[in-house]
Design a protein around this motif. Structure first.
Motif, PDB file in Angstrom:
ATOM      1  N   UNK A 251       0.834  -1.207   0.000  1.00 50.32           N
ATOM      2  CA  UNK A 251       0.000   0.000   0.000  1.00 50.32           C
ATOM      3  C   UNK A 251       0.863   1.249   0.000  1.00 50.32           C
ATOM      4  N   UNK A 252       2.036   1.170   0.601  1.00 48.11           N
ATOM      5  CA  UNK A 252       2.886   2.364   0.643  1.00 48.11           C
ATOM      6  C   UNK A 252       3.327   2.785  -0.750  1.00 48.11           C
ATOM      7  N   UNK A 253       3.509   1.815  -1.631  1.00 49.65           N
ATOM      8  CA  UNK A 253       3.805   2.164  -3.022  1.00 49.65           C
ATOM      9  C   UNK A 253       2.519   2.613  -3.719  1.00 49.65           C
ATOM     10  N   UNK A 254       1.453   1.895  -3.506  1.00 52.46           N
ATOM     11  CA  UNK A 254       0.161   2.152  -4.161  1.00 52.46           C
ATOM     12  C   UNK A 254      -0.330   3.566  -3.869  1.00 52.46           C
ATOM     13  N   UNK A 255      -0.202   3.998  -2.588  1.00 50.90           N
ATOM     14  CA  UNK A 255      -0.704   5.326  -2.205  1.00 50.90           C
ATOM     15  C   UNK A 255       0.403   6.383  -2.121  1.00 50.90           C
ATOM     16  N   UNK A 256       1.653   5.951  -2.214  1.00 54.95           N
ATOM     17  CA  UNK A 256       2.755   6.915  -2.167  1.00 54.95           C
ATOM     18  C   UNK A 256       2.938   7.572  -0.802  1.00 54.95           C
TER      19      UNK A 256
END
Ligand code: PMP
Length: 430
Positions: A251-256
């Protein structure tokens, strides 16, 4: 569909195992039927003790993103097996998985492996407390972080499904240090973080999966990041579900949005028991033996589990994997939405993030624990039973996610939509 053998096995299990199960939601109490005893699985399918076949949307509650018995994962486990199953000493397999994890998640500079998601979240919170010298933990209503004492207030998953606010056996002295606030409410978040002192960390499911799927509203994760940075509070993303599910970088990549610590589980073990927590070196260096915060495990870094995890992550790193999964999930979700609008207009809400989704029997919008709680759970239960009867295996509770795996073919998903239409028609008496 005959499930006589499952029924017999359940009766026998109940004599020896509390509730006949080793994790409560599996007992199917919330959907008013006996659980299926699963004999075997392959690809997108599971097979019960009576030989019935089901298309699997449970995916072992998330781990089986490649489907069951993926050849690369099976081969890795077989190869590891020949070398011995547990040594209680470091192995090169731990380094291999650690390298894959730190490459996939740049915020994870160092990672410690454990054997479950519960161990990961429990240890990450201890570390945050040890690192900050503060005591309080902020969590969100309806998020589930495993069954450690500090998390069992207003928790999600089986805790909502069983309709209990917390759990007997958890001392008041422990939960007095846990503050649970509504998900997706930046105002309450800001007030809580600024006004309550002694906060060591905030732990959050960056896209919630345990009150059913509830995505973060725009700005929620960003507010969390900026407030925790400003106030010296450790931000923990519990990516036990979302890690390697929404993207290779979770999610950290998905939401930045980048947390200080990340908890992992499920997919990271490729179907074997693995959890992990990791993050900034500066924080991770406080763990024993480098630092004073204690955490240990007899089977931590188990070679079979490391091999299964590494084989899984290598498959996920193939170009196009997540895009294909996203496209398939989007098509399936569009099909579900269309069917719901046709047969149950205004009565359902579909929440989806990537390959995790929940069809709530609830006009919606579903943005937090309270709105999820307005769902018609009796209708979900009837839908579950209809679908199972038709060979589609969903989670046995409304407040859970359905998972799409790489093993499900377009034909499997088409069939699932056909059966969904049959069930929806039956629900409205047609
Ligand atoms: N965190 C989250 C977000 C979870 O969904 C779960 C389990 N469903 C856990 C932690 C606990 O993991 P485990 O069951 O492996 O202890």
């Amino acid at each position: 569909m005959k499930i006589e053998k499952s029924k017999e096995l359940f009766a026998k299990a109940c004599q020896h195992i509390p509730g006949g199960v080793n994790s409560p939601v599996r007992a199917c109490k919330a959907v008013g039927c006996e659980p299926l005893f699963i004999e075997r699985a392959a690809g997108a399918r599971v097979y019960d003790a009576d030989g019935n076949e089901y298309i699997d949307f449970v995916c072992s509650w998330g781990p089986m993103i490649l489907g069951h018995n993926h050849p690369a994962v099976v081969a890795a486990i077989r190869e590891a097996l020949d070398y011995g199953t547990s040594f209680g000493a470091p192995t090169s397999k731990e380094i291999a998985l650690a390298e894959l994890v730190t490459a996939a998640l740049p915020s994870v500079e160092k990672v410690r492996f454990v054997s479950s998601g519960t161990e990961a979240t429990m240890s990450a919170v201890r570390l945050a407390r040890g690192y900050t010298g503060r005591n309080k933990v902020v969590k969100f209503d309806g998020c589930f972080h495993g069954h450690a004492d500090s998390f069992l207030i207003k928790a999600g998953s089986g805790v909502i499904t069983l309709g209990i606010p917390g759990s007997p056996g958890v001392p008041e002295d422990i939960v007095k240090n846990t503050i649970s606030i509504p998900y997706n409410n930046p105002e309450i978040l800001e007030k809580t973080l600024r006004e309550k002192g002694d906060i060591a960390c905030v732990i959050v499911e960056p896209a919630a999966g345990n009150m059913g799927v509830v995505p973060p509203v725009p700005g929620f994760l960003e507010a969390l990041r900026s407030l925790t940075s400003e106030l010296g509070i450790v931000l923990i993303f519990d990516e036990v579900i979302t890690g390697f599910r929404l993207a290779l970088g979770g999610a950290q990549q998905y939401y930045g949005v980048t947390p200080d610590l990340t908890c992992l589980g499920k997919i990271i073990g490729g179907g074997l028991p693995v959890g992990a927590y990791g993050g900034k070196k500066e924080i991770m260096d406080h763990i024993a033996p480098d630092g004073p915060v204690y955490q240990a495990g007899t089977l931590s870094g188990n070679p079979l589990a490391m091999a299964a995890g590494a084989a899984t992550l290598r498959e996920l790193a193939r170009p196009g994997f997540y895009q294909e999964l996203e496209e398939k999930s989007a098509r399936f979700a569009a099909g579900l939405t269309e069917l719901a609008q046709r047969h149950l207009p205004g009565a359902t809400t579909l929440n989806r993030v990537g390959s995790m989704m929940t069809a709530f029997f609830n006009p919606g919008p579903v943005t937090d624990n309270d709105s999820a709680g307005k769902s018609d759970t009796a209708r979900y239960a009837a839908h579950y039973r209809n679908m199972r009867e038709q060979g589609i295996w969903l989670a046995p509770a409304q407040f859970e996610a359905a998972f799409i795996s790489a093993a499900q073919s377009e034909a499997d998903l088409e069939l699932a939509l056909e059966k969904t239409e049959w069930s929806f028609k039956k629900l409205v008496g047609r």
